[in-house]
Structure formats: C-alpha cells, structure tokens
Scaffold this motif. Structure first.
Motif, PDB file in Angstrom:
ATOM      1  N   VAL A 176       0.932  -1.140  -0.027  1.00 40.92           N
ATOM      2  CA  VAL A 176      -0.024  -0.173  -0.012  1.00 40.92           C
ATOM      3  C   VAL A 176       0.940   1.053  -0.061  1.00 40.92           C
ATOM      4  O   VAL A 176       1.725   1.565   1.245  1.00 40.92           O
ATOM      5  CB  VAL A 176      -1.100  -0.190   1.289  1.00 40.92           C
ATOM      6  N   ILE A 177       0.971   1.896  -1.061  1.00 38.65           N
ATOM      7  CA  ILE A 177       2.111   2.752  -1.406  1.00 38.65           C
ATOM      8  C   ILE A 177       1.396   3.986  -1.962  1.00 38.65           C
ATOM      9  O   ILE A 177       0.329   4.016  -2.629  1.00 38.65           O
ATOM     10  CB  ILE A 177       2.980   2.201  -2.206  1.00 38.65           C
ATOM     11  N   GLY A 178       1.996   5.535  -1.927  1.00 41.20           N
ATOM     12  CA  GLY A 178       1.413   6.387  -2.335  1.00 41.20           C
ATOM     13  C   GLY A 178       2.251   7.735  -2.230  1.00 41.20           C
ATOM     14  O   GLY A 178       3.509   7.534  -1.911  1.00 41.20           O
ATOM     15  N   THR A 179       1.798   8.861  -2.048  1.00 41.69           N
ATOM     16  CA  THR A 179       2.555   9.945  -2.058  1.00 41.69           C
ATOM     17  C   THR A 179       1.567  11.015  -0.919  1.00 41.69           C
ATOM     18  O   THR A 179       0.557  10.839  -0.796  1.00 41.69           O
ATOM     19  CB  THR A 179       2.867  10.833  -3.332  1.00 41.69           C
ATOM     20  N   ILE A 180       2.557  11.918  -0.275  1.00 39.34           N
ATOM     21  CA  ILE A 180       2.046  12.651   0.573  1.00 39.34           C
ATOM     22  C   ILE A 180       1.318  13.950  -0.203  1.00 39.34           C
ATOM     23  O   ILE A 180       1.933  14.555  -0.995  1.00 39.34           O
ATOM     24  CB  ILE A 180       2.991  13.382   1.410  1.00 39.34           C
ATOM     25  N   VAL A 181       0.048  14.303   0.128  1.00 36.17           N
ATOM     26  CA  VAL A 181      -0.456  15.430  -0.483  1.00 36.17           C
ATOM     27  C   VAL A 181      -0.538  16.864   0.587  1.00 36.17           C
ATOM     28  O   VAL A 181      -0.182  17.928  -0.074  1.00 36.17           O
ATOM     29  CB  VAL A 181      -2.002  15.034  -0.664  1.00 36.17           C
ATOM     30  N   THR A 182      -0.795  16.313   1.696  1.00 37.72           N
ATOM     31  CA  THR A 182      -0.875  17.398   2.718  1.00 37.72           C
ATOM     32  C   THR A 182       0.106  16.903   3.884  1.00 37.72           C
ATOM     33  O   THR A 182      -0.242  15.964   4.618  1.00 37.72           O
ATOM     34  CB  THR A 182      -2.229  17.772   3.271  1.00 37.72           C
ATOM     35  N   PRO A 183       1.492  17.599   4.054  1.00 32.81           N
ATOM     36  CA  PRO A 183       2.392  16.911   5.113  1.00 32.81           C
ATOM     37  C   PRO A 183       1.770  17.298   6.457  1.00 32.81           C
ATOM     38  O   PRO A 183       0.849  18.159   6.716  1.00 32.81           O
ATOM     39  CB  PRO A 183       3.451  17.827   5.088  1.00 32.81           C
ATOM     40  N   PRO A 184       2.186  16.722   7.711  1.00 31.78           N
ATOM     41  CA  PRO A 184       1.529  16.678   8.816  1.00 31.78           C
ATOM     42  C   PRO A 184       1.992  17.804   9.770  1.00 31.78           C
ATOM     43  O   PRO A 184       1.577  17.886  10.674  1.00 31.78           O
ATOM     44  CB  PRO A 184       2.083  15.425   9.538  1.00 31.78           C
ATOM     45  N   GLY A 185       3.054  18.375   9.633  1.00 29.71           N
ATOM     46  CA  GLY A 185       3.429  19.505  10.324  1.00 29.71           C
ATOM     47  C   GLY A 185       4.369  19.051  11.263  1.00 29.71           C
ATOM     48  O   GLY A 185       4.577  17.827  11.478  1.00 29.71           O
ATOM     49  N   THR A 186       4.602  19.923  12.404  1.00 34.84           N
ATOM     50  CA  THR A 186       5.594  19.398  13.706  1.00 34.84           C
ATOM     51  C   THR A 186       4.930  18.866  14.658  1.00 34.84           C
ATOM     52  O   THR A 186       3.804  19.041  14.697  1.00 34.84           O
ATOM     53  CB  THR A 186       6.587  20.828  13.755  1.00 34.84           C
ATOM     54  N   ALA A 187       5.784  17.996  15.457  1.00 31.10           N
ATOM     55  CA  ALA A 187       4.791  17.713  16.798  1.00 31.10           C
ATOM     56  C   ALA A 187       6.194  17.038  17.391  1.00 31.10           C
ATOM     57  O   ALA A 187       7.224  17.081  17.135  1.00 31.10           O
ATOM     58  CB  ALA A 187       3.904  16.478  16.332  1.00 31.10           C
ATOM     59  N   VAL A 188       5.714  16.682  18.728  1.00 29.51           N
ATOM     60  CA  VAL A 188       6.876  15.762  19.522  1.00 29.51           C
ATOM     61  C   VAL A 188       6.755  14.372  19.550  1.00 29.51           C
ATOM     62  O   VAL A 188       5.510  13.819  19.322  1.00 29.51           O
ATOM     63  CB  VAL A 188       6.621  16.540  20.942  1.00 29.51           C
TER      64      VAL A 188
END
Length: 722
Positions: free
Chosen positions: A481-493
C-alpha cells in the motif's frame, strides 16, 4: 446444383415438361453424387479450445467475434538468460535462469479486424484494454489482408526470400514472451478475435463460404461463428439446421430461405383428371415418438468468457428422446434457448405432411418455395414435387412461426480477472531499526506496487556506484500500500500522540485501503508507515476520495526518526510497512554517505523502468540519538549535562532494567558551540559531562550529544545553555 443445371437444360430441350424431367434427374444426382453424405461430421466445440501445431491442421474461418486457440505456425527455440545475485555478506551468490520465446499463431483463414483479449493457460495474458499481464517484447497482429507484408522478425531469422506473408490469413506474432509465469514453456493460448463488426447473419456466412453461390437472409444472427474444416457443406447444413432454414434454387444459385418472405397461393381452380380432388386433400401425421422430446444446443457464451454452455427445450410428456446440436458459435443464453425452442417446435410441426396437386402450368413452383393454399392461413414449404398425369404434385411441410423471445440464464462463471497493471510505483529507503537485530552494514528496504490493481511484481536492479554498474536484486515483494503525501503533517513531539495534526496521502490506485487501529494494536506495531523519512503510526484512516486518505491519531518519530518530524514535503513517499510487502537487503559497508540507485522493471514499465535514488545515512546501523538532555548549574560556574542513551536492541523497556548497550563500548561525542563561535568537542564514556566555566564560555551555548556506535555516530540531540 445439378438440379438447377438440368432443369434449365430440360426446359430448353422439352419445354416445361422437359424441365420437370431434368429437375427430377438433377435431384437424384444432387442427392446421390454431388451432395452425397460424407463421413466427416461438422465442426465440434472442442476443436476451437485447444491450441495445435500439427502440420495440415484445418484453420477456421471466423465471423463476428469468437474465442479460438489457433495453430502455432512458427517458433524459435527457448532463449535462455542468466543472472547472478549476491547473497549478501557471508552468503553464496545465486544464479537464476529465465526463458523467453518468439512464435506466431495462425488464427483465421479469412481476414479479421482485431484481437481483443488473449488467455494463456486460462489466465488473461492481454486484457480488454490491450494491456499485457506478462512481459512481452512486442506483439504484432497481421489481419489477413491480401497486401500484408511478411513479419519482420520471422523474415530476419528465416530469410525474407523464404518467409511467407500468409496473405488472406490472420495471424499473431509474439516477440520475446517471458515464460516464467508459464513453467518456462509456451502456454496454451486462446484469442478473442473480432472478424466482423457486429453480429453476423447465417445467410451472410453461407454466402461467404460459397463465394456467393448461396444467398439470402437466414434470419438467425450470431455474435460469432467458426467455420472449421474443409467441408463447407456440413458447415452450411449446420447453420441451416440452427436457423430452421432450407435451400431453394434460383437463377443465380441457391437461396437460403426461412419462414419469412413472400408465398405463392395455390388455387383449386382448373381442370383435374379423375382422382385429383382426393390427392389435394391428402394429409399424414407422424407418430409423436418419431420426433425428439428434448432438443439441446451447445454453444459458446460471450457472457461466460466464451465457455461452452448448453440450453435445452423440453416437450411436455415423459419421453426422453434427445436431439443435440453442437453449434460452434458465440451467442447468448437466451438466443441459444430460442434456437432450441424453435427446433423442437419445427420437429413437432413437421410431423404433419400434406400433398396437393395443381395444374401443370405451376411447374415453376420448385422445392424450397413458400406456398399457401387458398382459403387457409397456414404457410407451407415445398419439400418435393413430381409430375403425374399432367398435374404437379407437391409434397408440403408446415412452416412454423418463431417462438416468443426466450428467457434463459447463462449460469455463473468465475472469469479470469482483467485488472490493469500499469507502471510500477517504487519506494526505497534506508530502513530504520524495526527490531532488535544488530546490523553491521546499511539495510535498504524496497516496496513497490502498480498504478493498477493487476500489478504483481517487478524485477529489481541496484547500483551502489552512481549507475556505473548494476546488479540484479531479485524481485519485489507482494504489492504494498503505497502512495505520496498530499498534505504534510507539520511538526510535533514524539513523546505523546499527535492529536493536532493530520496527513493526507494519495494511494497508487483506488483498490488500496487503509484501516483503523486502537491503542493496543498500535502498541503492538499496527499501522506502521514511512512518511518521507519519518516512521509513523496512525490510529484512524478516513477515505476522502477515490484514492485519497486522511490519517489522524498519529504516533510520530517512531524508532529514532524524530529528527525527520516536520521535514516532509508534498510528493514524498508514503509506504505502509505491512508484512510481506517490503523486501530488505544489506548494502556494502562503505555505502554510508553515498546514494544508492534502485530500478524496478515490470510488465508495464517497458522501456522505462521505475527509478529512485536513496541517500544512505547509516541510520540502520548506528545507535539512536540520546534523549532527555538536561543541564544543572553548579558552583564555580560548572555545568553538569546529563542524558539518557538508547539502544539498537532495546526499544521496548519491559523489565525496568537499563537496555543492553548494543555497541562495542559506551562513548559519546559532545560538541559545545559557544557564543564566540568557538566550538569544542569532548568525548566521554558516561551519559553525562561536567563543563568548566572555561569550557562553557560566556553567554548562551548549544550542547550537542552524539552516541558513538560501532558503525558510526548517532543523530544529534541538543540543549541550549543560557
């Protein structure tokens, strides 16, 4: 034919009476000499199902759209190719062999329009969209035109001077068909051949087979038909039987007649010799047991991928006499049922026989003519006639009306799936530490799928020297199951669940799905995925488009990848790390710091393989970065910096005891970047360091700690000293 010729000759010599005598003689010659029954039966359904390569085997003439096996008319020997694969450190090399072949298959003894699907050993080799499911170097169809050239491959191997063009015959050429999917042999092939556009009337088929000697509209249309063998007579008789047709003589040959058409009305007027009136009223009805109780029609059903089907018509009663018709034609279940119902109805109706006598000047009414008797509604056909005492005596059989439209079920069939393959979608990355194994060489992970759901595998090539040389690396794993990022998740800890951010990904095709996972399942490793260079887990997956999904309840920076949090960009790879969908391989120990190139070549990738470049940082063989850095000020300007090390073999802290080191020795490199731009590096063997006032310097300072492992330094961990 002799009937027509001798009728004309007799008419010239002796007028109408001479014509009648000539016709009688001609019928005898037709029956006993020209059209005498032959030993060979008509074509059978089984003759179209098995591919042959026998010299002299008959080639069918195809009409409409049919599925046929064809005959192999040319082939190369198997072509062997070998490749050597490295088994990795300490493992022997493996030599693999693969085979291919080129060959030609003759399909039809008349021209065709197109080849649609192709089956190999019962599985689809070529789909309805023209896509091949196994690798083929080239495929060429020669449609059978009278001007078609020789095939270039055959001519190059056999010599142009001796290579036939097979004009007037349709054939297909496969060039370099890879045989690994077929047990390294040429598979048994069947072809869906489109010879004519649309359905074909049986009268048109008969006319084509006889060069126009037979004309007429038979009234039965077939989706496809295969005229198999050299005996066209039996083929035409079979068509006539299926359509309830008969043949009548005409000025230009034979006419295929059916219940439709104009009829001659017979009158009782005119002088009759004694006994004529009784002859006019003669009727005979055969016993019911002289006709079948069941008529079965075997046929090819397009709705079932042209598998053989059977439809029956049953007459009420207890009889079990069966008449069977093997019809090598493509027609749907309802049409086959109608053929059976009509045949049973005709058999029952033709139990009735009638003989009438008309004046001799009606001698032009010959066998096959449609007639009515004045005052009656029934329609009859002339079966035979004779000239008796200046009266024309006609033997008549009733012409039945076609039955109502039949309703029939074709049954169920598990057809070969026709899923598009598409190009290979490839992802490769240096695998983070997923277990407690200690590796001494970088580990490369490769996952792949296709743009279509029919994709299965691709062959891999690896280059570790910038493309100067390539080595085979086997094949890809099961489709990932493979694809590409459309909207990145941003920063977090990485220490807590990320309930603020989400990530949207677009998968390679719409048959791929993502699932949910609760806390216990996540703790067990569920829904683990590479998102760019960050290893994440996700608790919820929401489908928001045909291929687009939104992932939430994120666990970020798993297994030491917290340094990649927030670094993703649109278009970076997303790969679900499911079991059996990722292969791993060890690289050379000196690969760290270099770029490894990976190529994948599948059925849909010719001539351009999928390609990715992977920067090898060594994160699969170095310890994870230290965590929990803190600093405490002491007397005389001293600063004590402490941290907690992590281990490559101690990801799950389950016993409250410090994890095993997993390295040859415990060492750290501590870099102090001071406000005056002067930096110092200090090595220590303990997870703490005391800095003097001079080492700390004045003003803010950044302290960065890297653990020194057996194969290199970890990613950095930093703290700012105010």
């Amino acid at each position: 034919m002799a009937t027509l010729v001798l009728t004309a000759a007799g008419s010239v010599i002796g007028g109408p009476i001479g014509g009648a005598i000539g016709a009688a003689l001609g019928r005898a010659i037709d029956r006993d000499v020209l059209f005498a029954p032959k030993r060979r039966e008509g074509p059978r359904l089984t003759e179209l199902a098995v591919q042959t390569s026998s010299y002299g085997a008959p080639i069918p003439k195809l009409f409409g759209t049919m599925r046929v096996a064809g005959t192999v008319i040319w082939s190369t020997d198997l072509i062997e190719a070998r490749s050597t694969e490295s088994g990795g450190k300490g493992q022997p090399e493996t030599t693999r062999y693969s085979y291919s072949a080129s060959f030609a298959v003759l399909l039809s003894a008349r021209a065709i329009l197109n080849v649609k699907r192709i089956w190999a050993d019962g599985k689809l080799l070529r789909g309805a969209g023209g896509d091949f499911k196994s690798r083929v170097g080239a495929f060429r169809l020669h449609g059978g035109g009278e001007d078609q050239p020789v095939d270039p491959l055959i001519a190059s191997l056999e010599g142009a001077a001796v290579t036939p063009a097979h004009r007037g015959a349709a054939y297909a050429v496969f060039e370099d068909l890879q045989l690994a999917d077929f047990g390294n042999r040429i598979p048994s092939l069947t072809f869906e051949v489109e010879a004519d556009g649309g359905d074909v009337d049986i009268g048109a088929i008969a006319g084509s087979l006889t060069g126009g000697e037979v004309v007429g509209n038979g009234g039965l249309r077939l989706s496809g038909f295969s005229a198999y063998g050299s005996d066209d007579r039996t083929v035409i008789e079979m068509l006539a039987e299926a359509g309830g047709c008969w043949f009548a003589g005409g000025a230009n040959g034979l006419t295929m007649s059916s219940g439709r058409g104009a009829a001659v009305t017979l009158s009782d007027d005119g002088a009759r010799p004694p006994g004529a009136e009784a002859a006019t009223r003669e009727r005979k009805i055969a016993a019911a047991d002289t006709v079948p109780d069941i008529v079965s029609v075997r046929h090819y059903d397009p709705a079932r991928d042209y598998q053989a089907g059977i439809q029956r018509a049953v007459r009420p009663g207890g009889g079990r006499a069966i008449a069977a018709l093997d019809l090598p034609a493509a027609l749907n279940a309802a049409s086959a049922k109608a053929v059976a119902e009509a045949a049973l109805g005709r058999a029952d109706a033709e139990r009735l026989h009638r003989r009438v006598a008309v004046p001799w000047d009606s001698i032009g009414i010959g066998p096959g003519a449609r007639v009515r008797i004045a005052g009656e509604a029934a329609l009859w056909r002339v079966v035979d006639w004779s000239l008796e005492a200046m009266l024309l005596v006609l033997d008549l059989a009733p012409i039945g009306y076609p039955p109502p439209v039949a309703i029939a079920s074709p049954g169920r069939v598990l057809g070969a799936p026709d899923a598009l393959i598409g190009r290979t979608v490839l992802a490769a990355f240096e695998l983070p530490l997923l277990d407690d194994s200690l590796h001494s060489a970088p580990v490369l992970a490769v996952a792949a799928a296709g743009e279509g759901a029919g994709w299965r595998r691709s062959a891999l090539l690896i280059s570790e020297d910038g493309g100067a040389s390539w080595r085979p690396a086997g094949g890809t794993a099961l489709p990932a199951v493979i694809g590409t990022i459309v909207t990145p998740p941003g920063t977090a800890v990485a220490a807590i669940e990320d309930r603020t951010n989400s990530v949207e990904v677009e998968l390679a095709h719409d048959s791929m799905v993502l699932g949910q996972a609760d806390m216990a399942e996540l703790d067990g490793g569920a829904n683990l995925a590479m998102l760019g260079d960050e290893l994440i887990q996700f608790g919820r997956a929401e489908q928001i488009g045909a291929r687009r999904w939104r992932l939430t309840a994120l666990w970020r920076g798993r297994r030491g990848t917290e340094g990649a949090i927030g670094a993703q960009q649109v278009g970076d790879a997303f790969v679900l790390l499911a079991k059996d969908s990722v292969i791993t391989m060890s690289l050379a120990s000196g690969t760290t710091g270099n770029v490894v190139e990976v190529e994948a070549s599948g059925v849909g990738d010719v001539p351009d393989p999928a390609h990715v470049d992977v920067a090898i940082t060594g994160r699969s063989i170095v310890p994870p970065s230290p965590v929990h850095l803190n600093a405490m000020n002491g007397a005389d300007g001293l600063v004590v910096v402490r941290w907690v090390r992590r281990s490559r073999i101690g990801w799950r802290w389950i016993d409250g005891v410090d994890a095993a080191l997993g390295e040859e020795a415990e060492r750290y490199a501590v870099t102090v970047e001071r406000a005056d731009d002067d930096s110092i590096v200090i090595e220590t063997g303990q997870p703490e360091l005391t800095l003097s006032a001079a080492e700390r310097g004045s003003g803010p300072a950044r302290v960065t700690v890297r653990q020194i492992g057996s194969n290199g330094q970890s990613q950095p961990a930093s703290i700012i000293l105010d």
